[in-house]
Design an enzyme around this catalytic site. Structure first.
Site, PDB file in Angstrom:
ATOM      1  N   LYS A   1       0.592  -1.077   0.014  1.00  0.00           N
ATOM      2  CA  LYS A   1       0.042   0.123  -0.026  1.00  0.00           C
ATOM      3  C   LYS A   1       0.930   1.112  -0.027  1.00  0.00           C
ATOM      4  O   LYS A   1       0.550   2.353  -0.864  1.00  0.00           O
ATOM      5  CB  LYS A   1      -0.982   0.188   1.244  1.00  0.00           C
ATOM      6  CG  LYS A   1      -1.849  -1.012   1.134  1.00  0.00           C
ATOM      7  CD  LYS A   1      -3.035  -0.811   2.586  1.00  0.00           C
ATOM      8  CE  LYS A   1      -4.061  -1.923   2.421  1.00  0.00           C
ATOM      9  NZ  LYS A   1      -4.929  -1.382   1.450  1.00  0.00           N
TER      10      LYS A   1
ATOM     11  N   GLU B   1      10.898   8.941   1.040  1.00  0.00           N
ATOM     12  CA  GLU B   1      12.212   8.872   0.414  1.00  0.00           C
ATOM     13  C   GLU B   1      12.754   7.423   0.727  1.00  0.00           C
ATOM     14  O   GLU B   1      13.177   6.838  -0.386  1.00  0.00           O
ATOM     15  CB  GLU B   1      12.973   9.584   1.391  1.00  0.00           C
ATOM     16  CG  GLU B   1      12.915  11.113   1.246  1.00  0.00           C
ATOM     17  CD  GLU B   1      13.455  11.653   0.015  1.00  0.00           C
ATOM     18  OE1 GLU B   1      14.525  11.003  -0.625  1.00  0.00           O
ATOM     19  OE2 GLU B   1      13.041  12.661  -0.758  1.00  0.00           O
TER      20      GLU B   1
ATOM     21  N   ARG C   1       8.618   1.032   8.551  1.00  0.00           N
ATOM     22  CA  ARG C   1       9.580   2.483   8.728  1.00  0.00           C
ATOM     23  C   ARG C   1       9.466   3.330   7.296  1.00  0.00           C
ATOM     24  O   ARG C   1       9.983   2.965   6.283  1.00  0.00           O
ATOM     25  CB  ARG C   1      10.791   2.567   9.356  1.00  0.00           C
ATOM     26  CG  ARG C   1      11.203   3.948   9.428  1.00  0.00           C
ATOM     27  CD  ARG C   1      12.699   3.883   9.995  1.00  0.00           C
ATOM     28  NE  ARG C   1      12.895   2.926  11.148  1.00  0.00           N
ATOM     29  CZ  ARG C   1      14.109   2.251  11.240  1.00  0.00           C
ATOM     30  NH1 ARG C   1      14.806   2.287  10.520  1.00  0.00           N
ATOM     31  NH2 ARG C   1      14.123   1.291  12.362  1.00  0.00           N
TER      32      ARG C   1
ATOM     33  N   GLU D   1       2.730  -2.060  12.815  1.00  0.00           N
ATOM     34  CA  GLU D   1       3.342  -0.658  13.649  1.00  0.00           C
ATOM     35  C   GLU D   1       3.814   0.035  12.362  1.00  0.00           C
ATOM     36  O   GLU D   1       4.598  -0.512  11.588  1.00  0.00           O
ATOM     37  CB  GLU D   1       4.445  -0.803  14.603  1.00  0.00           C
ATOM     38  CG  GLU D   1       4.894   0.348  14.991  1.00  0.00           C
ATOM     39  CD  GLU D   1       5.878   0.313  16.374  1.00  0.00           C
ATOM     40  OE1 GLU D   1       5.636   0.875  17.205  1.00  0.00           O
ATOM     41  OE2 GLU D   1       6.905  -0.154  16.032  1.00  0.00           O
TER      42      GLU D   1
ATOM     43  N   HIS E   1      20.126   3.815  18.527  1.00  0.00           N
ATOM     44  CA  HIS E   1      19.939   2.381  18.716  1.00  0.00           C
ATOM     45  C   HIS E   1      21.149   1.760  18.635  1.00  0.00           C
ATOM     46  O   HIS E   1      21.149   0.852  19.562  1.00  0.00           O
ATOM     47  CB  HIS E   1      19.197   1.986  17.277  1.00  0.00           C
ATOM     48  CG  HIS E   1      18.831   0.301  17.560  1.00  0.00           C
ATOM     49  ND1 HIS E   1      17.941  -0.193  18.325  1.00  0.00           N
ATOM     50  CD2 HIS E   1      19.560  -0.470  16.898  1.00  0.00           C
ATOM     51  CE1 HIS E   1      18.019  -1.279  18.299  1.00  0.00           C
ATOM     52  NE2 HIS E   1      18.819  -1.637  17.319  1.00  0.00           N
TER      53      HIS E   1
END
Length: 275
Positions: free
Chosen positions: A79, A97, A136, A198, A214
């Site tokens: 999607k 991007e 993400r 998520e 991270h």
């Protein structure tokens, strides 16, 4: 923020499958070590049952469970890519991007189940752990994060289960991002399952900061020295300021392009990255 309500699986009625990922890992190790008695205890195997058969059945349930998340992740990623291509065609630029996706490993899921003290049935795991499947989306500008979220959540087959706007209200460490949990239907041969995914949407600058943060937390196993935490917070502030400056610059360029298409003999092209 929408409250999170677990979506019931549309399947035959019955008790939820009790599958503890932590126990499965331990049981698997016991099988490899040929330690039948520890495995019998871990898996609750009755006398006379072959613990390997029990383990094989449990692993099959887990494989099906994780497969549903993979399919949901594929659906949301598709999607998102469709939106990117359609927007590029219609507007000569894309607000997206990069797109990255990941599915939690069994080891990572087991660790989180244990850490959060989640009941070991699959229904509870699905309800309480929302980031088994994650995607993400990286944008160049802050305003594009909201644009992408709006386009994605307008789709009729997606249900927003939760929304956290860390751009409007940054975290204490300076992190800024838009987090969504969406439910997507996965159509299988014998049932339809609503699976949470998520979605994190953030700028390039903040994505770079989050990646470094991270790595640092992983290196120090979460026990980051105070001076590094202070530096990370300051860098996050700089990244946010950069996002604001770039957004203002794009707005100025767009305004100039509308008022005077040609400036000093140069034409603002449709593929101008600041368009």
């Amino acid at each position: 923020m929408s409250s999170y309500e677990a979506q019931p699986e549309k399947s035959a009625a019955g008790a939820p499958e009790v599958v503890d990922p932590t126990a499965v890992l331990k049981a698997e190790a016991a099988v490899k070590a040929d330690a039948v008695e520890p495995l019998r205890s871990l898996a609750g195997v009755a006398p006379g049952e072959d613990p390997r058969d029990v383990l094989r059945d449990v692993r099959a349930h887990l494989a099906t469970f994780m497969m549903e998340y993979k399919f949901a992740l594929d659906e949301v990623e598709t999607k998102t890519n469709i939106l990117r291509e359609e927007f590029e065609l219609a507007n000569d630029y894309s607000p997206i991007e990069h797109v990255k996706s990941r599915l939690k490993s069994l080891e990572s899921l087991a660790e989180k189940v244990a850490r959060m003290n989640v009941p070991s049935d699959l229904a509870s795991i699905r309800e309480e752990i929302r980031d088994i499947a994650g995607i993400r989306v990286t944008t160049a500008f802050v305003e594009d994060t909201y644009l992408i979220a709006d386009m994605l959540t307008r789709q009729r087959d997606l249900t927003v289960l939760a929304r956290k706007d860390y751009i409007a209200e940054p975290k204490e460490n300076g992190y800024q991002s838009l987090h969504l949990v969406v439910s997507v239907p996965v159509f299988l041969s014998d049932r339809t399952v609503e699976v949470p995914v998520e979605v994190q949407i953030r700028t390039i600058a903040m994505d770079f900061w989050a990646s470094v943060e991270h790595q640092i937390y992983y290196k120090y196993a979460g026990q980051v020295p105070p001076h590094l935490n202070l530096t990370l917070t300051e860098v996050a502030r700089i990244a946010a300021a950069l996002d604001m400056e770039m957004g203002a610059l794009r707005s100025e360029v767009q305004s100039l392009a509308q008022e005077a298409p040609q400036v000093r003999g140069e034409t603002f092209r449709p593929d101008d990255p600041l368009r």
